[in-house]
Design a protein around this motif. Sequence first.
Motif, short mmCIF file in Angstrom:
data_model
loop_
_atom_site.label_atom_id
_atom_site.label_comp_id
_atom_site.label_asym_id
_atom_site.label_seq_id
_atom_site.Cartn_x
_atom_site.Cartn_y
_atom_site.Cartn_z
N THR A 299 -3.46 6.43 -1.25
CA THR A 299 -2.59 5.36 -0.88
C THR A 299 -2.40 4.89 0.44
O THR A 299 -2.67 3.78 0.68
CB THR A 299 -1.14 5.35 -1.69
OG1 THR A 299 -0.52 6.86 -1.24
CG2 THR A 299 -1.27 5.53 -3.22
N ALA A 300 -2.33 5.96 1.36
CA ALA A 300 -2.12 5.76 2.60
C ALA A 300 -3.69 5.15 3.45
O ALA A 300 -3.39 4.02 4.14
CB ALA A 300 -1.80 6.90 3.33
N SER B 280 -5.93 3.54 1.40
CA SER B 280 -6.11 2.37 1.04
C SER B 280 -5.40 1.33 1.71
O SER B 280 -5.96 0.17 2.06
CB SER B 280 -5.23 2.23 -0.45
OG SER B 280 -5.36 0.65 -0.81
N VAL B 281 -4.20 1.53 2.30
CA VAL B 281 -3.41 0.57 2.99
C VAL B 281 -4.10 0.53 4.51
O VAL B 281 -4.33 -0.62 4.95
CB VAL B 281 -1.89 0.95 3.42
CG1 VAL B 281 -1.39 0.11 4.55
CG2 VAL B 281 -1.37 0.67 1.80
N LYS C 243 2.93 -1.25 7.29
CA LYS C 243 1.81 -0.14 6.45
C LYS C 243 2.65 0.54 5.71
O LYS C 243 2.13 0.75 4.40
CB LYS C 243 0.84 0.62 7.36
CG LYS C 243 -0.15 -0.15 8.01
CD LYS C 243 -0.91 1.14 8.84
CE LYS C 243 -2.29 0.35 9.48
NZ LYS C 243 -2.89 1.10 10.29
N THR D 98 2.58 1.12 1.80
CA THR D 98 1.86 2.14 1.04
C THR D 98 2.83 2.60 -0.35
O THR D 98 2.45 3.16 -1.45
CB THR D 98 2.00 3.23 2.01
OG1 THR D 98 0.91 3.00 3.14
CG2 THR D 98 1.34 4.78 1.39
N LEU E 181 4.46 11.09 2.13
CA LEU E 181 4.19 9.86 2.80
C LEU E 181 5.27 9.47 3.82
O LEU E 181 4.98 9.29 4.99
CB LEU E 181 4.10 8.63 1.86
CG LEU E 181 2.88 8.45 0.94
CD1 LEU E 181 3.05 7.27 0.07
CD2 LEU E 181 1.69 8.27 1.89
N GLY F 271 3.01 8.04 6.52
CA GLY F 271 1.69 7.50 6.18
C GLY F 271 0.38 7.47 7.05
O GLY F 271 -0.52 6.63 6.80
#
Length: 653
Positions: A125-126, A128-129, A144, A148, A372, A377
């Motif tokens: 997820t991190a 991805s962002v 950000k 996330t 996270l 993140g």
Amino acid sequence: MVERLKELLFGKPKDPLDPGIFHRLSLIALFAWIGLGADGLSSSCYGPEEAFLALGHYKHLAIFLAIAVAATVFILSASYSQIIELFPSGGGGYVVATKLLGSTPGVVSGSALLVDYVLTVAMSTAASVDAIFSFLPPEFSAFKLTATILGLALLIVLNLRGIKESVLVLTPIFAVFVLAHSVLILYGIFSHGSNLQPLIIDTIRETRSGLSEVGLMAMLFIFMRAFALGGGTFTGIEAVSNGLQVLREPRVVTGKKTMFYMALSLAFTAGGILINYLLNGVSHVPGQTLNATLVHRLTDGWPFGNLFFLVTLVSEGALLLVAAQTGFIDGPRVMSNMAIDNWFPRRFKNLSDRLVIKDGILVMGLASLAVLLYSGGSVKILVVLYAINVFLTFSLSQFAMVHHWLKDRQPGWWKKLMVNVLGLVLTLTILLMTSIIKFKEGGWVTLVVTGSLVIFCFWVRRHYRLTTKALRHLDEILSELPFAENLAQPKKQPNQPTAILMVNGYNGMGVHSYLAIHRTFPGHFKNFVFASVGVIDSDRFKGIAEIDNLKLSVEVDLKKYVELAGRTGFYAEYRMGLDTDVTEGLETLCQQIAKEWSRKVFFMGQLVFERESMWTRVLHNQTSYVLQRNLLFSGLEAVILPIRVRLPESLRA
């Protein structure tokens, strides 16, 4: 309104007794490649970058690195295909280590897997962002972490709806990623067609020059360091063997086909990206990933270059979000397998009305959220935490398979042995180098967390073992029951008081509760009804045959209670049901039974610990308390029969 909102978010309940449910929920190889293979394929978004940057001034080694990465992918995939053949029911690293090496290596592997899957979700997820924010203005970077967390929340909701539903939603993202990156890699290589031969010659020349400057050992260390730090590229390869339960029958065939798709796509993508970095002279640009820089260079000047750039980066970021799906599919499965063996609270075997392991999904989500928040993140921090646990599980699995082939020398065993030996050497090398290099940079955190989880697992198992030991005297009742001789067959007396007793299997607890009714209300009840619900948990939800076996098992146990009541001079019947939730199943059953008897009281046994704590409530279900409250508010009399448990002082707190 709450029920309508719940249905809108998570969908309508599914019927576990529907004969076609297993076929509809299982994944064919294509969808398994998306749901389980996305983790491996998405690692090409950050693994090659870490490896390439670790080469420093010796970028020419990228060609050798690309070859090594592709070869390693195929070796590990072949080794996990052998695991699929040997363990067709799934379970991956935890089951392999437990069955072949013993319970202690098994719980270490399982704990490492769980931490790995939590980090998979957080990392994906991190990253991805990060990928999506690469083409946004710098001032947006402050959002950000918020983005996330929102992505994580979306994944939790999707997975609570169901595995197949979440995969279907994410399929277009996967397709766009594969198509865009295939075009990009092939164009990046073949647009430099005339430069390929000089590149190989330059690589050989620069390698010789480097050897003369720093020596063979130093050059080898630089290469191995880059290979190890790019080890994130290989993460996700084990996912298929861990999640075989969700694949379409025949599972072994589907699993091996999925492994082939994953290996081919990952080797092509990761190796192709490394070669493109070298061919196009990609270097680090602050605020951008190397992939973003590469895409920008290749598409600059295309008629629709900006659009392709945007689509590629969005698909990359979105695929990383899809990759987090692997953690939500496999993580709860590992928890479930460990719960079956009493390493984890037993509630992690339970399925929701959507037939997913709800508690496991929620724990994965909350744990990922904690990671996270801890890391802010940051992908750089998460990569360090991530790689160590992956290769700890890899190494244990490969060692277990080597141990197996050396013991069980079936025809052709030595070929299979060599595959796993190669896998063991590669994964152990990456594990040791990553642990040493990254230990002070945060690698110690994942080792501490994994060690703490192992200790927790041993504590849980010890609690269950001592609880069983404390209750053992109840089972002795079964061999000491006094029975009257030559009793006439008791007759049903529908207008007389009736005791309806909830039981769970024919055991000392159930018999103790039955006798407690006679002691507490001597001679009052003339009829008995024994009620039980067979729980369709993750251990049972594997096929129609397992459901039928569960039904038969519950029925056999209930008949024993009826026979017991008859031999003690009382009329008895039984009622049964099957459900994913024992409380809801029993409540439904009680409502049905209540219509049949005019004078009835419901009874249920409940473990009562000398010192109740949060942990005893987590480790043991509170079904009786919830059921009693629901029945009382439905106008039905319900009584809890306490079963006292005394544990050693060390486990009372």
